[in-house]
Design an enzyme around this catalytic site. Structure first.
Site, PDB file in Angstrom:
ATOM      1  N   CYS A   3       0.865  -1.182   0.000  1.00  0.00           N
ATOM      2  CA  CYS A   3       0.000   0.000   0.000  1.00  0.00           C
ATOM      3  C   CYS A   3       0.904   1.235   0.000  1.00  0.00           C
ATOM      4  CB  CYS A   3      -0.974  -0.026   1.182  1.00  0.00           C
ATOM      5  SG  CYS A   3      -0.200  -0.027   2.809  1.00  0.00           S
ATOM      6  N   ASN A  53       2.279   1.453   4.416  1.00  0.00           N
ATOM      7  CA  ASN A  53       2.553   0.177   5.100  1.00  0.00           C
ATOM      8  C   ASN A  53       2.232   0.246   6.595  1.00  0.00           C
ATOM      9  OD1 ASN A  53       5.385  -2.066   5.675  1.00  0.00           O
ATOM     10  ND2 ASN A  53       3.288  -2.589   5.216  1.00  0.00           N
ATOM     11  N   CYS A 108      -1.462   0.745   7.373  1.00  0.00           N
ATOM     12  CA  CYS A 108      -2.911   0.480   7.485  1.00  0.00           C
ATOM     13  C   CYS A 108      -3.335  -0.740   6.659  1.00  0.00           C
ATOM     14  CB  CYS A 108      -3.728   1.701   7.055  1.00  0.00           C
ATOM     15  SG  CYS A 108      -3.466   3.164   8.096  1.00  0.00           S
ATOM     16  N   ARG A 109      -3.424  -0.592   5.355  1.00  0.00           N
ATOM     17  CA  ARG A 109      -4.022  -1.644   4.530  1.00  0.00           C
ATOM     18  C   ARG A 109      -3.141  -2.880   4.357  1.00  0.00           C
ATOM     19  NH1 ARG A 109      -5.082   2.305  -0.326  1.00  0.00           N
ATOM     20  NH2 ARG A 109      -3.153   3.100   0.608  1.00  0.00           N
ATOM     21  N   SER A 110      -1.893  -2.688   3.937  1.00  0.00           N
ATOM     22  CA  SER A 110      -1.078  -3.890   3.677  1.00  0.00           C
ATOM     23  C   SER A 110      -0.701  -4.660   4.950  1.00  0.00           C
ATOM     24  CB  SER A 110       0.152  -3.573   2.801  1.00  0.00           C
ATOM     25  OG  SER A 110       1.019  -2.662   3.416  1.00  0.00           O
ATOM     26  N   ASP A 164      -8.163   3.947   1.100  1.00  0.00           N
ATOM     27  CA  ASP A 164      -7.211   4.380   2.120  1.00  0.00           C
ATOM     28  C   ASP A 164      -7.984   4.905   3.338  1.00  0.00           C
ATOM     29  OD1 ASP A 164      -5.266   5.554   3.634  1.00  0.00           O
ATOM     30  OD2 ASP A 164      -4.282   6.560   1.953  1.00  0.00           O
TER      31      ASP A 164
HETATM   32  P1  4NP Z   1      -1.786   2.814   4.081  1.00  0.00           P
HETATM   33  O1  4NP Z   1      -2.418   4.199   4.647  1.00  0.00           O
HETATM   34  O2  4NP Z   1      -1.233   3.146   2.714  1.00  0.00           O
HETATM   35  O3  4NP Z   1      -2.964   1.904   4.021  1.00  0.00           O
HETATM   36  O4  4NP Z   1      -0.733   2.410   5.072  1.00  0.00           O
HETATM   37  C1  4NP Z   1      -1.684   5.381   4.738  1.00  0.00           C
HETATM   38  C2  4NP Z   1      -0.799   5.561   5.769  1.00  0.00           C
HETATM   39  C3  4NP Z   1      -0.100   6.749   5.877  1.00  0.00           C
HETATM   40  C4  4NP Z   1      -0.292   7.747   4.951  1.00  0.00           C
HETATM   41  C5  4NP Z   1      -1.183   7.558   3.904  1.00  0.00           C
HETATM   42  C6  4NP Z   1      -1.867   6.364   3.796  1.00  0.00           C
HETATM   43  N1  4NP Z   1       0.409   8.977   5.071  1.00  0.00           N
HETATM   44  O5  4NP Z   1       0.158   9.884   4.272  1.00  0.00           O
HETATM   45  O6  4NP Z   1       1.269   9.099   5.956  1.00  0.00           O
END
Ligand code: 4NP
Length: 154
Positions: free
Chosen positions: A7, A10, A12-14, A123
């Protein structure tokens, strides 16, 4: 077989997908046959555990993500994993752009490949708690289809 979920951050989703797939593989008696990991296209959270909201939602369904630490995806991962699964189109585009030409591993959009109602895992980072539950709903369903495919491959 080796599977890498990717994702943006790294956190939240992955990591959720990594935890859910591990759990389902264990239940199916396939844990010893599959190596599972996750990574982000961005480097902001490298070395950090998953987001506290992600951990809380996952723990509510019996998945302990607390031991995970974020890493950034790198070109070398294409040689280390047989199947790289992106959470959204943006992640997929970034992965395609960095994929070494000689790479033989598969690269795909996680939900599109495993037959979910949506193509992308939204997201949840800037939204409310319901977003984290939706992430889990989508990932649990897609992982069931992935485990069935793995059963046929290992
Ligand atoms: P992820 O979510 O891609 O599912 O881990 C996010 C985590 C952090 C950020 C964006 C999306 N960020 O902008 O820091």
């Amino acid at each position: 077989m080796r599977v890498l979920f990717v994702c943006l951050g790294n956190i939240c989703r992955s990591p959720t997908a990594e935890g859910v797939l591990r759990h389902q593989l264990q239940a199916a008696g396939l844990a010893d046959h599959v190596q599972v990991a996750s990574a982000g296209t961005g480097d902001w959270h490298v070395g950090s555990p998953p987001d506290s909201r992600t951990c809380k939602a996952a723990l509510g369904r019996g998945y302990d993500l607390s031991g995970q630490r974020a890493q950034q995806v790198k070109a070398g991962h294409f040689a280390e994993y047989d199947l790289i699964l992106a959470m959204d189109e943006s992640n997929l585009g970034q992965l395609r752009a960095m994929r070494p030409e000689a790479s033989t591993g598969e690269l795909d959009l996680f939900l599109r490949r495993y037959g979910a109602a949506l193509d992308e895992v939204p997201d949840p980072y800037y939204g409310g708690a319901d977003g984290f539950e939706q992430v889990l709903d989508l990932i649990e369903d897609a992982c069931k289809a992935l485990v069935l495919e793995i059963k046929g491959r290992v």
